[in-house]
Enzyme design. Structure first.
Site, PDB file in Angstrom:
ATOM      1  N   LYS A 193       0.819  -1.201   0.000  1.00 42.15           N
ATOM      2  CA  LYS A 193       0.000   0.000   0.000  1.00 42.15           C
ATOM      3  C   LYS A 193       0.866   1.270   0.000  1.00 42.15           C
ATOM      4  O   LYS A 193       2.086   1.208   0.105  1.00 42.15           O
ATOM      5  CB  LYS A 193      -0.928   0.000   1.223  1.00 42.15           C
ATOM      6  CG  LYS A 193      -1.892  -1.187   1.294  1.00 42.15           C
ATOM      7  CD  LYS A 193      -2.850  -1.209   0.131  1.00 42.15           C
ATOM      8  CE  LYS A 193      -4.076  -2.090   0.376  1.00 42.15           C
ATOM      9  NZ  LYS A 193      -3.816  -3.445   0.832  1.00 42.15           N
ATOM     10  N   HIS A 194       0.210   2.428  -0.079  1.00 46.33           N
ATOM     11  CA  HIS A 194       0.930   3.696  -0.161  1.00 46.33           C
ATOM     12  C   HIS A 194       1.810   3.939   1.065  1.00 46.33           C
ATOM     13  O   HIS A 194       2.919   4.464   0.952  1.00 46.33           O
ATOM     14  CB  HIS A 194      -0.068   4.861  -0.266  1.00 46.33           C
ATOM     15  CG  HIS A 194      -0.845   4.881  -1.537  1.00 46.33           C
ATOM     16  ND1 HIS A 194      -1.684   3.860  -1.915  1.00 46.33           N
ATOM     17  CD2 HIS A 194      -0.927   5.812  -2.523  1.00 46.33           C
ATOM     18  CE1 HIS A 194      -2.242   4.158  -3.077  1.00 46.33           C
ATOM     19  NE2 HIS A 194      -1.807   5.342  -3.460  1.00 46.33           N
TER      20      HIS A 194
END
Length: 392
Positions: A193-194
């Protein structure tokens, strides 16, 4: 060339030092870094409250509990998501209903949701869980209007979309998870994920009552807050007021999250640059369909895509998947429609129930997308994708 995965975390020296400092502090868990991470994430998203938890699935489960999901609850979500978006309803004994997707975006189709709501008496459904799939934000203003018409809550699954936004009817940016239109929203900090913490999740809201429930449920349903306890019971005294869970996240991971959050905007910009390059090339090839191209634009007709995933649709998906792996490009498929999973088929769902989702699944492939993907690697991915699709 080294293997190229579809997603990959970036750990810097600053990240390492942030964790080391916490390891050398007095708290490894239940310490000050958790609240610091919550406050900084809330500021980043633009909401009032944030609750850090063990992972995104724990976040979904706690939200379902706080919203009162039970055996009488009927909740709508999308078949194109990770199974946790639906499973959180089942954890609480509720019934999951699916609404098909818009083929152009991969997002749950609001018209299909409306049709489903109309098919049952008002009061039958209790909530909606829209998913910002691949990082493309759901237009929650429209969903909020629909939800209000049927007295439904909204739980936004924004795991793919921190920093993403849509433009409301006034042309104002509405960041995913900011709580303006959803009662609750959740995020994941899985390594692809980010923001990566290894495992971890966050719940965001502007609702104080829901926030208080979440904080209680996160830690066994136990509180030591003096204002919630009888007087003169002693400094050691606590009460278990609800049946909660141990869904806490340790300070070690939140220290990493704080460090990662400091460069979240730079990572998001890099993802959009990679998407722009992919769009530029794949948009010209008649053998490739891009899922929602050019959505990284600030143009008012577009939305602020966060690009957790970059998805293309091709006729021979299995062939392309295998071909790329032969060249050490590890593309991935997101997702197998939830309603086709054996567990959900036991509950009555069948192949053929949601044609748009099933057709999407037969063609979709997520290409490598992460901030440290080099230009050389991007061009290699492009070269191999084009070589395969144009030889078919």
């Amino acid at each position: 060339m080294q293997p190229i995965p579809y997603g990959k975390q970036q750990i810097t020296e600053e990240d390492i030092q942030a964790v080391v400092q916490t390891l050398q502090s007095d708290f490894l868990t239940q310490g000050p870094k958790i609240e610091e991470f919550e406050n900084k994430f809330a500021q980043y998203i633009g909401c009032v409250y944030a609750v850090a938890v063990a992972n995104g699935t724990a976040a979904l489960h706690l939200c379902a509990m706080a919203l009162g999901v039970n055996e009488q609850s009927n909740v709508i979500t999308t078949p194109i998501t990770f199974v946790a978006s639906a499973n959180c309803v089942r954890y609480c004994g509720g019934t999951v209903w699916f609404a098909d997707i818009d083929p152009a975006t991969g997002l749950m189709d609001i018209d299909k949701v409306r049709d489903l709501l109309k098919s049952k008496p008002k009061g039958f459904f209790t909530g909606i869980i829209p998913v910002d799939f691949a990082g493309l934000p759901v237009h929650l203003e429209a969903f909020r209007q629909l939800a209000d018409e049927y007295n439904l809550w909204i739980l936004e699954d924004a795991c793919h979309a921190p920093g993403g936004y849509f433009l409301d009817n006034q042309g104002q940016k509405q960041l995913c998870g900011n709580g303006k239109y959803a009662d609750l929203a959740i995020f994941s900090f899985h390594p692809v994920k980010h923001i990566a913490t290894g495992e971890g999740g966050m719940i965001t809201t502007n609702n104080k009552e829901l926030y208080d429930k979440l904080v209680l449920l996160r830690t066994h349903g136990i509180t030591k807050k003096p204002e919630l306890l009888p007087k003169d019971k002693g400094g050691w005294y606590y009460e278990m007021q609800e049946l909660g869970y141990n869904y806490r996240i340790p300070d070690i991971l939140t220290a990493l999250g704080i460090s990662q959050l400091n460069r979240a905007d730079a990572g998001l910009q890099k993802r959009r640059e990679i998407a722009a390059r992919y769009d530029e090339v794949f948009g010209q090839d008649e053998n490739i369909i891009i899922l929602n191209p050019a959505a990284y634009s600030d143009d008012k007709s577009e939305t602020g895509h966060a690009y957790h995933l970059y998805v293309i649709l091709v006729k021979n998906r299995r062939g392309l998947y295998d071909y790329l792996r032969q060249h050490h490009i590890y593309a991935q498929v997101h997702y197998i429609p939830v309603h086709t999973m054996p567990y959900y088929q036991q509950l009555g769902w069948q192949q053929g129930d949601f044609p748009a989702a099933e057709n999407y699944y037969e063609q979709c492939l997520s290409l490598p997308m992460y901030p440290t993907l080099s230009k050389e690697e991007q061009e290699f991915v492009i070269e191999k994708v084009l070589a395969f699709v144009n030889e078919q």
